[in-house]
Write a protein that holds these residues in place. Structure first.
Motif, PDB file in Angstrom:
ATOM      1  N   ALA A   1       0.816  -1.215   0.000  1.00  0.00           N
ATOM      2  CA  ALA A   1       0.000   0.000   0.000  1.00  0.00           C
ATOM      3  C   ALA A   1       0.848   1.263   0.000  1.00  0.00           C
ATOM      4  CB  ALA A   1      -0.937   0.010   1.206  1.00  0.00           C
ATOM      5  N   SER A   2       2.081   1.186   0.498  1.00  0.00           N
ATOM      6  CA  SER A   2       2.928   2.372   0.556  1.00  0.00           C
ATOM      7  C   SER A   2       3.128   2.976  -0.823  1.00  0.00           C
ATOM      8  CB  SER A   2       4.289   2.028   1.171  1.00  0.00           C
ATOM      9  OG  SER A   2       5.010   1.129   0.333  1.00  0.00           O
ATOM     10  N   ARG A   3       3.271   2.130  -1.811  1.00  0.00           N
ATOM     11  CA  ARG A   3       3.444   2.621  -3.179  1.00  0.00           C
ATOM     12  C   ARG A   3       2.112   2.878  -3.845  1.00  0.00           C
ATOM     13  NH1 ARG A   3       1.662   1.109  -8.410  1.00  0.00           N
ATOM     14  NH2 ARG A   3       3.131   1.895  -9.945  1.00  0.00           N
ATOM     15  N   GLN A   4       1.180   1.927  -3.699  1.00  0.00           N
ATOM     16  CA  GLN A   4      -0.034   1.939  -4.499  1.00  0.00           C
ATOM     17  C   GLN A   4      -1.084   2.924  -3.991  1.00  0.00           C
ATOM     18  OE1 GLN A   4      -1.983  -1.896  -4.734  1.00  0.00           O
ATOM     19  NE2 GLN A   4      -2.480  -1.599  -6.884  1.00  0.00           N
ATOM     20  N   PHE A   5      -0.973   3.326  -2.749  1.00  0.00           N
ATOM     21  CA  PHE A   5      -2.038   4.140  -2.179  1.00  0.00           C
ATOM     22  C   PHE A   5      -1.486   5.312  -1.360  1.00  0.00           C
ATOM     23  CE2 PHE A   5      -5.383   5.066   0.963  1.00  0.00           C
ATOM     24  CZ  PHE A   5      -6.442   5.316   0.103  1.00  0.00           C
ATOM     25  N   ILE A   6      -0.707   4.999  -0.327  1.00  0.00           N
ATOM     26  CA  ILE A   6      -0.235   6.022   0.612  1.00  0.00           C
ATOM     27  C   ILE A   6       0.587   7.088  -0.100  1.00  0.00           C
ATOM     28  CG2 ILE A   6       1.149   6.441   2.683  1.00  0.00           C
ATOM     29  CD1 ILE A   6       0.455   3.522   3.512  1.00  0.00           C
ATOM     30  N   LEU A   7       1.499   6.677  -0.972  1.00  0.00           N
ATOM     31  CA  LEU A   7       2.343   7.625  -1.698  1.00  0.00           C
ATOM     32  C   LEU A   7       1.708   8.090  -3.008  1.00  0.00           C
ATOM     33  CD1 LEU A   7       5.817   5.871  -1.260  1.00  0.00           C
ATOM     34  CD2 LEU A   7       5.128   8.044  -0.241  1.00  0.00           C
ATOM     35  N   PHE A   8       1.118   7.162  -3.727  1.00  0.00           N
ATOM     36  CA  PHE A   8       0.708   7.429  -5.102  1.00  0.00           C
ATOM     37  C   PHE A   8      -0.321   8.548  -5.205  1.00  0.00           C
ATOM     38  CE2 PHE A   8      -1.246   6.864  -9.187  1.00  0.00           C
ATOM     39  CZ  PHE A   8      -0.240   6.353 -10.002  1.00  0.00           C
ATOM     40  N   ILE A   9      -1.374   8.490  -4.404  1.00  0.00           N
ATOM     41  CA  ILE A   9      -2.483   9.441  -4.567  1.00  0.00           C
ATOM     42  C   ILE A   9      -2.070  10.895  -4.286  1.00  0.00           C
ATOM     43  CG2 ILE A   9      -4.745  10.111  -3.646  1.00  0.00           C
ATOM     44  CD1 ILE A   9      -5.454   7.177  -3.539  1.00  0.00           C
ATOM     45  N   PRO A  10      -1.416  11.188  -3.151  1.00  0.00           N
ATOM     46  CA  PRO A  10      -1.010  12.601  -2.962  1.00  0.00           C
ATOM     47  C   PRO A  10      -0.014  13.086  -4.009  1.00  0.00           C
ATOM     48  CG  PRO A  10      -0.122  11.193  -1.206  1.00  0.00           C
ATOM     49  CD  PRO A  10      -1.112  10.390  -1.959  1.00  0.00           C
ATOM     50  N   ILE A  11       0.928  12.227  -4.397  1.00  0.00           N
ATOM     51  CA  ILE A  11       1.889  12.618  -5.436  1.00  0.00           C
ATOM     52  C   ILE A  11       1.163  12.875  -6.753  1.00  0.00           C
ATOM     53  CG2 ILE A  11       3.856  11.849  -6.830  1.00  0.00           C
ATOM     54  CD1 ILE A  11       4.833  10.278  -4.421  1.00  0.00           C
ATOM     55  N   LEU A  12       0.171  12.046  -7.056  1.00  0.00           N
ATOM     56  CA  LEU A  12      -0.600  12.191  -8.300  1.00  0.00           C
ATOM     57  C   LEU A  12      -1.269  13.561  -8.382  1.00  0.00           C
ATOM     58  CD1 LEU A  12      -1.848  10.874 -10.875  1.00  0.00           C
ATOM     59  CD2 LEU A  12      -3.728  10.085  -9.407  1.00  0.00           C
ATOM     60  N   PHE A  13      -1.930  13.978  -7.320  1.00  0.00           N
ATOM     61  CA  PHE A  13      -2.633  15.262  -7.347  1.00  0.00           C
ATOM     62  C   PHE A  13      -1.654  16.444  -7.404  1.00  0.00           C
ATOM     63  CE2 PHE A  13      -6.192  12.678  -5.698  1.00  0.00           C
ATOM     64  CZ  PHE A  13      -7.178  13.107  -6.573  1.00  0.00           C
ATOM     65  N   ILE A  14      -0.522  16.299  -6.736  1.00  0.00           N
ATOM     66  CA  ILE A  14       0.469  17.381  -6.757  1.00  0.00           C
ATOM     67  C   ILE A  14       1.076  17.536  -8.153  1.00  0.00           C
ATOM     68  CG2 ILE A  14       2.740  18.114  -5.905  1.00  0.00           C
ATOM     69  CD1 ILE A  14       1.981  16.739  -3.227  1.00  0.00           C
ATOM     70  N   LEU A  15       1.537  16.417  -8.738  1.00  0.00           N
ATOM     71  CA  LEU A  15       2.233  16.491 -10.025  1.00  0.00           C
ATOM     72  C   LEU A  15       1.301  16.840 -11.181  1.00  0.00           C
ATOM     73  CD1 LEU A  15       4.873  13.598  -9.858  1.00  0.00           C
ATOM     74  CD2 LEU A  15       5.115  16.015  -9.280  1.00  0.00           C
ATOM     75  N   THR A  16       0.067  16.343 -11.147  1.00  0.00           N
ATOM     76  CA  THR A  16      -0.867  16.706 -12.238  1.00  0.00           C
ATOM     77  C   THR A  16      -1.290  18.174 -12.129  1.00  0.00           C
ATOM     78  OG1 THR A  16      -2.709  15.795 -10.924  1.00  0.00           O
ATOM     79  CG2 THR A  16      -1.762  14.381 -12.636  1.00  0.00           C
ATOM     80  N   HIS A  17      -1.285  18.703 -10.922  1.00  0.00           N
ATOM     81  CA  HIS A  17      -1.613  20.124 -10.748  1.00  0.00           C
ATOM     82  C   HIS A  17      -0.568  21.009 -11.427  1.00  0.00           C
ATOM     83  CE1 HIS A  17      -3.045  23.820  -8.887  1.00  0.00           C
ATOM     84  NE2 HIS A  17      -1.803  24.081  -8.492  1.00  0.00           N
ATOM     85  N   TYR A  18       0.698  20.606 -11.306  1.00  0.00           N
ATOM     86  CA  TYR A  18       1.777  21.435 -11.854  1.00  0.00           C
ATOM     87  C   TYR A  18       2.180  21.055 -13.283  1.00  0.00           C
ATOM     88  CZ  TYR A  18       2.512  23.475  -7.237  1.00  0.00           C
ATOM     89  OH  TYR A  18       2.348  24.148  -6.049  1.00  0.00           O
ATOM     90  N   PHE A  19       2.054  19.770 -13.634  1.00  0.00           N
ATOM     91  CA  PHE A  19       2.592  19.328 -14.928  1.00  0.00           C
ATOM     92  C   PHE A  19       1.545  18.720 -15.861  1.00  0.00           C
ATOM     93  CE2 PHE A  19       6.032  18.887 -11.742  1.00  0.00           C
ATOM     94  CZ  PHE A  19       6.912  19.825 -12.263  1.00  0.00           C
ATOM     95  N   GLY A  20       0.281  18.742 -15.447  1.00  0.00           N
ATOM     96  CA  GLY A  20      -0.763  18.222 -16.322  1.00  0.00           C
ATOM     97  C   GLY A  20      -0.649  16.715 -16.536  1.00  0.00           C
ATOM     98  N   ILE A  21      -0.936  16.275 -17.774  1.00  0.00           N
ATOM     99  CA  ILE A  21      -0.935  14.847 -18.088  1.00  0.00           C
ATOM    100  C   ILE A  21       0.404  14.192 -17.779  1.00  0.00           C
ATOM    101  CG2 ILE A  21      -1.031  13.177 -19.991  1.00  0.00           C
ATOM    102  CD1 ILE A  21      -3.748  14.053 -19.151  1.00  0.00           C
ATOM    103  N   GLU A  22       1.507  14.877 -18.074  1.00  0.00           N
ATOM    104  CA  GLU A  22       2.820  14.297 -17.821  1.00  0.00           C
ATOM    105  C   GLU A  22       3.027  13.969 -16.344  1.00  0.00           C
ATOM    106  OE1 GLU A  22       6.113  16.431 -19.378  1.00  0.00           O
ATOM    107  OE2 GLU A  22       5.407  16.353 -21.451  1.00  0.00           O
ATOM    108  N   GLY A  23       2.326  14.689 -15.480  1.00  0.00           N
ATOM    109  CA  GLY A  23       2.428  14.421 -14.052  1.00  0.00           C
ATOM    110  C   GLY A  23       1.963  13.025 -13.678  1.00  0.00           C
TER     111      GLY A  23
END
Length: 466
Positions: free
Chosen positions: A405-427
């Protein structure tokens, strides 16, 4: 046979034992990945690039059914194995009967809900409406998949039960039959030189393939050679208390697989919200997802072969064998994942070209680039794959779940929202890389700690460990 298996796990050279047990598991895992891969290739070639996205949209339903099937299969197998060990035939039969009942119940429930709310579910999963949308493709595909959920779920359950009674080859053959039938029928049902059914044809071919897989493993399970004690006249003999026990034992497997479906839904919807061409980007995600799973499956097969060796030697306190086999598996896994990384970097574009006949410039430019970014994390994921599997084999389900879960959930979701906010699809693609690297490095330190702990135990007399 029991003595031979005991010798294989506890006395045979651990490197030889690992290879011997990993080969059938690896074949089975590759075959599993072929189900989705062949569907996607033929759909892309026969129905176009946008149709590929329909499979990604419908995929969460199949993943959730797989999650239920694994939960029931793992839980029932645990109960069956313990009853088998004490020759308790009544519990053996009731564990199988209860698993069948649960499989049919959940499959029918999901199918009915899915058919009633088909469009609403697909839009929730990220489908796009309109003349250029992928909703109608997803409808065509998921409708037939829902109809065929019962044999799909039961084949997963019976494959687990076959392994529980020591018939791993039966499970492997069942999966090979399913993949083979799917590969043969897909072009016949999809292309215009055949039945010209497009996406519908892909779904029907998949249902027939899953059914063929189930029929084989079921016939093997009711044969005189099986120890499952299935009596077709007594299938009504279920144990209500066992429903809770099966669910509890298999719950961690359910959560791990259900999280995958949850992530697919989130990513599809993010793409839908931020992309100017969501249909193509969802198709790119679908292809990347299937290629990554296919490339990583041999590694997962290796750790499946590792688990019984770890479980046996951990229980027997043979820490020198335990340390040696984990270290050897880690080395093999690292070599393989680095090889998969290099393979992807070189052949990303030719791999993507397998899925399209339209030569869409966006698909063939952004797709390979996305695949290369995601593959950058391959070099470090071996540590978390090993740790999760070893903890599961040692009987530490919470630790195994936290690692996964550390990779698939705990880390992935917050990183996903942060990177897509700044870099769009490439995030999205860089999220896969970032989550893999952070979880991989963290797992590396835990792995080294656990290996040091095992090394220290090697020199401690067994009497002091009991």
């Amino acid at each position: 046979m029991d003595q031979a298996r005991s010798d294989l796990l506890g006395k045979t050279n651990v490197k030889k034992a690992l290879i011997q047990l990993s080969i059938p598991a690896t074949i089975a895992m590759i075959v599993t990945a072929l189900y989705n891969l062949t569907d996607t290739i033929f759909v892309g070639q026969g129905s176009g690039d946008i149709a590929i996205g329909a499979l990604s949209i419908a995929n969460p339903v199949q993943m959730i059914v797989m999650a239920f099937g694994l939960m029931i299969g793992v839980g029932a197998s645990s109960i069956f194995s313990r009853a088998y060990g004490r020759n308790d035939k009544v519990t053996m039969r009731r564990s199988v009967n209860t698993a069948i009942f649960m499989g049919v119940f959940f499959s029918v429930l999901i199918a009915v809900i899915g058919l009633i709310f088909l469009d609403d579910l697909l839009l929730f999963f990220g489908a796009t409406d309109g003349p250029d949308g992928n909703l109608h493709y997803a409808e065509d595909y998921l409708f037939y998949i829902l109809i065929g959920l019962v044999p799909f779920s039961l084949s997963v359950i019976f494959n687990n039960l076959a392994r529980a009674e020591g018939r791993a080859k039966i499970a492997m053959i069942s999966m090979v039959i399913g993949a083979g039938v799917n590969i043969i029928l897909d072009p016949i049902f999809i292309f215009d030189w055949g039945l010209n059914m497009g996406v519908k044809g892909a779904a029907i071919a998949t249902v027939i393939a899953k059914t063929a897989s189930f029929i084989y493993v079921f016939l093997a399970s009711i044969s005189s050679q099986s120890k499952l004690n299935i009596d077709l006249k007594k299938l009504y003999e279920i144990d209500k208390k066992m429903v809770l026990e099966i669910s509890t034992i298999g719950f961690s497997s359910f959560i791990r697989n259900a999280l995958g479906a949850f992530l697919v839904i989130i990513i599809n919807n993010i793409i839908k919200d931020i992309s100017l061409t969501p249909e193509i980007h969802i198709s790119i995600f679908g292809v990347v997802n299937r290629l990554v799973m296919f490339l990583l499956m041999p590694g997962f097969g290796l750790v499946q072969g590792l688990q019984p060796i770890v479980g046996y030697n951990f229980g027997a306190k043979l820490y020198h064998r335990l340390h040696e086999v984990i270290a050897y598996a880690m080395k093999l896994l690292s070599y393989y994942f680095v090889g998969a990384l290099l393979f992807t970097m070189v052949l990303a574009k030719p791999l993507f070209m397998l899925f399209t006949s339209e030569s869409n410039s966006l698909l063939l430019s952004e797709g390979p680039a996305a695949l290369r970014v995601v593959a950058l994390g391959f070099g470090v994921i071996g540590f978390q794959v090993i740790l999760s599997s070893v903890y599961q084999a040692m009987g530490y389900p919470l630790r195994a779940f936290l690692v996964a879960a550390s990779r698939q959930f705990i880390l992935f979701i917050p990183i996903l929202f942060i990177l897509t906010h700044y870099f769009g699809i490439e995030g999205i693609w860089w999220t896969f890389f970032a989550a893999d690297v952070i979880a991989g490095i963290g797992s590396m330190f835990v792995y080294r700690y656990e290996m040091k702990d095992l090394h220290d135990k090697i020199n401690i007399p067994v009497q002091q460990l009991t």
